[in-house]
Design an enzyme around this catalytic site. Structure first.
Site, short mmCIF file in Angstrom:
data_model
loop_
_atom_site.label_atom_id
_atom_site.label_comp_id
_atom_site.label_asym_id
_atom_site.label_seq_id
_atom_site.Cartn_x
_atom_site.Cartn_y
_atom_site.Cartn_z
N ASP A 172 91.86 -24.74 -64.11
CA ASP A 172 91.87 -22.88 -64.26
C ASP A 172 91.78 -23.28 -66.23
OD1 ASP A 172 92.72 -22.13 -61.88
OD2 ASP A 172 94.66 -21.81 -62.19
N HIS A 181 85.94 -19.17 -62.13
CA HIS A 181 86.41 -20.09 -63.01
C HIS A 181 85.58 -20.15 -64.03
CE1 HIS A 181 89.09 -21.99 -61.05
NE2 HIS A 181 88.59 -21.66 -59.90
N ASN A 219 82.97 -38.55 -49.89
CA ASN A 219 81.93 -38.65 -50.17
C ASN A 219 81.50 -37.54 -50.64
OD1 ASN A 219 79.11 -37.44 -51.33
ND2 ASN A 219 77.47 -38.09 -49.84
C1 LIG Z 1 95.30 -24.74 -59.95
C2 LIG Z 1 93.75 -25.58 -58.75
N1 LIG Z 1 93.80 -26.18 -58.62
C3 LIG Z 1 92.43 -26.42 -57.52
C4 LIG Z 1 92.06 -25.05 -57.99
C5 LIG Z 1 90.71 -25.25 -56.11
O1 LIG Z 1 89.28 -25.88 -57.43
P1 LIG Z 1 88.08 -25.49 -56.12
O2 LIG Z 1 88.33 -23.90 -55.69
O3 LIG Z 1 87.06 -25.58 -57.41
O4 LIG Z 1 88.89 -26.46 -55.05
C6 LIG Z 1 92.26 -23.65 -57.96
C7 LIG Z 1 91.11 -23.39 -57.42
O5 LIG Z 1 90.94 -21.81 -57.75
C8 LIG Z 1 92.92 -24.04 -59.00
O6 LIG Z 1 93.33 -22.62 -59.05
#
Ligand SMILES: Cc1ncc(COP(=O)(O)O)c(C=O)c1O
Length: 443
Positions: A201, A227, A297
């Site tokens: 974040d 993001h 992977n």
């Molecule tokens: C603090 C945090 N960690 C991990 C993630 C996971 O990211 P992703 O959606 O790219 O898997 C998020 C997703 O918004 C998040 O807010």
């Protein structure tokens, strides 16, 4: 024989057409359409892009590399330069980044790898895939409380989480708000612990003059559309430690040890591809099929990385817009502090806010649900704060874990917090509209 001049000309024509297409089909459509108060949905986040992202994606398709390739490398280089980190490994999501980072610390190639049953201190007010890889690796999450306002782990409680099995701390910078990393690193150094920063974040956030994601042994990033920059799905694992980077690379790529770039030389730049000794075999083996980890992977594709390159070029301006939008909302909501808990941050923090979080105090004459329903009616998008308290989520109800401190604040997050957007796609009209909605609700 293809004529290079024709190929290049055609390519330029295609890219020019893509630019034209962007201007016709995207520039004033969807989120880019003029804002009509009460009619246009106010998103909390979304892709912010122009013709350059479309052109970069189309160029990657024209080259048709498809898998992890030259653009993933260029994107990694850009991220390394932006963060001042030695290594960035691209992955296909922030969640995959967390899985790779946690699994790396379990590697038998380390002098002191984490063992099954070892403990990892982390907050319970979090995104689920920060906790998931702890459990998936046979480790025990140890939950300590957070603070309403910052929504981050309460660093004063780290000692309370300690046991003789504690081996790591996994801290998310929740919604872009930097954790007090000086306290985390001092605690980790005093007890010989690994630190993973979940910076999914918080790309662009700074603590004590240093970018978030550069304090711990490993850091993870997400490029999901809400993001700070986006590649659609996408993420990264960063580190300054070459050994950890190599292990993370192996875990990402099927467990394969080989690190050579085969783009220019089919035999690998090491020149020893077929000279690798497998114990007990009696003859050398192909390093490309030499597996030193039980891997996955989780690679990012070249098309995703291509889109990330113009995105990272815009990151500074995105961060500035997020800070500005946050400030406008913060100043506009200051008069309502008796009825809304506004965000708090450390004096050492310079957050690149992911969102604007509010909590409804127990004394407020309305509930979170009422505020949320009102904003929904006004077409303002909200989210509750991720899992709230992860232990209340059905999928996590029976995980092996330890609760080290009462999760009082975490339960307040579960029951009272919500967030709205500050993303760069928000303009003055949307911000004014949101503030007016709060005024109407609270007046
Ligand atoms: C603090 C945090 N960690 C991990 C993630 C996971 O990211 P992703 O959606 O790219 O898997 C998020 C997703 O918004 C998040 O807010």
């Amino acid at each position: 024989m293809p004529n290079d001049v024709d190929v290049s000309r055609l390519r330029q024509e295609i890219l020019a057409k893509v630019g034209e297409y962007y201007r016709l089909a995207h520039a004033s459509q969807g989120q880019n359409a003029p804002f009509v108060p009460g009619e246009t949905f106010v998103n909390y986040g979304g892709r912010v892009y122009d013709e350059r992202e479309l052109q970069a994606g189309v160029e990657a398709i024209l080259d048709f590399w498809l898998t992890d390739g030259p653009r993933a490398e260029a994107f990694s280089d850009d991220l390394e330069a932006y963060l001042g980190l030695k290594h960035i490994l691209t992955v296909n999501s922030g969640s995959s980044g967390n899985l790779v980072a946690m699994t790396t610390l379990r590697s038998a190639q380390l002098d002191r790898p984490l063992q099954a049953g070892d403990e990892v201190i982390t907050p319970a007010a979090t995104f689920p895939t920060t906790v998931a890889p702890i459990v998936q690796n046979g480790l025990i999450p140890v939950f300590v409380d957070c603070k309403v306002g910052t929504y981050n782990i309460d660093v004063d409680l780290l000692e309370a989480g300690l046991s003789d099995r504690t081996r790591a701390v996994f801290v998310p910078h929740i919604l872009g708000n930097p954790v007090e990393m000086d306290a985390v690193m001092a605690f980790a150094a005093a007890h010989g612990l690994y630190v993973i920063e979940d910076t999914c974040d918080a790309l662009g956030s700074v603590y004590d003059g240093k970018p978030c994601g550069t304090f711990g042994h490993l850091a993870t990033f997400s490029f999901y559309p809400a993001h700070h920059i986006t590649t659609g799905e996408g993420g990264a694992v960063g580190t300054n430690d070459s050994r950890l980077h190599h292990i993370a690379h192996t875990i990402r790529d099927w467990g394969r040890d080989c690190w050579c770039d085969y783009r220019s030389d089919r035999n690998g730049e090491c020149g020893h591809r077929f000279d690798w000794e497998i114990p007990g075999l009696g003859e050398p083996y192909d390093h490309r099929y030499y597996f030193t980890e039980i891997g996955y992977n989780l690679k990012m594709t070249d098309v995703q990385a291509a889109i990330g390159i113009p995105q990272i070029a815009k990151l500074e301006s995105f961060v500035a817009a997020r800070k500005r939008n946050f400030r406008v909302l913060y100043e506009g909501l200051l008069p309502y502090q008796d009825r809304l808990i506004l965000p708090k941050w450390s004096p050492k923090a310079d957050p690149a806010w992911f969102a604007f979080t509010l909590a409804v105090p127990e004394t407020a004459p309305f509930t979170r649900r009422e505020l949320n329903d009102y904003l929904k009616e006004r077409k303002i998008e909200t989210r509750y704060l991720f899992a709230g308290n992860i232990l209340h989520q059905p999928g996590y109800a029976n995980i092996p874990h330890r609760v080290a401190t009462p999760l009082t604040e975490t339960d307040r997050v579960l029951k009272s917090a919500l967030f709205i957007g500050v993303y760069p796609g928000m303009d003055d009209a949307r911000l004014d509209y949101m503030l007016q909605a709060f005024e109407d609700f609270l007046a």
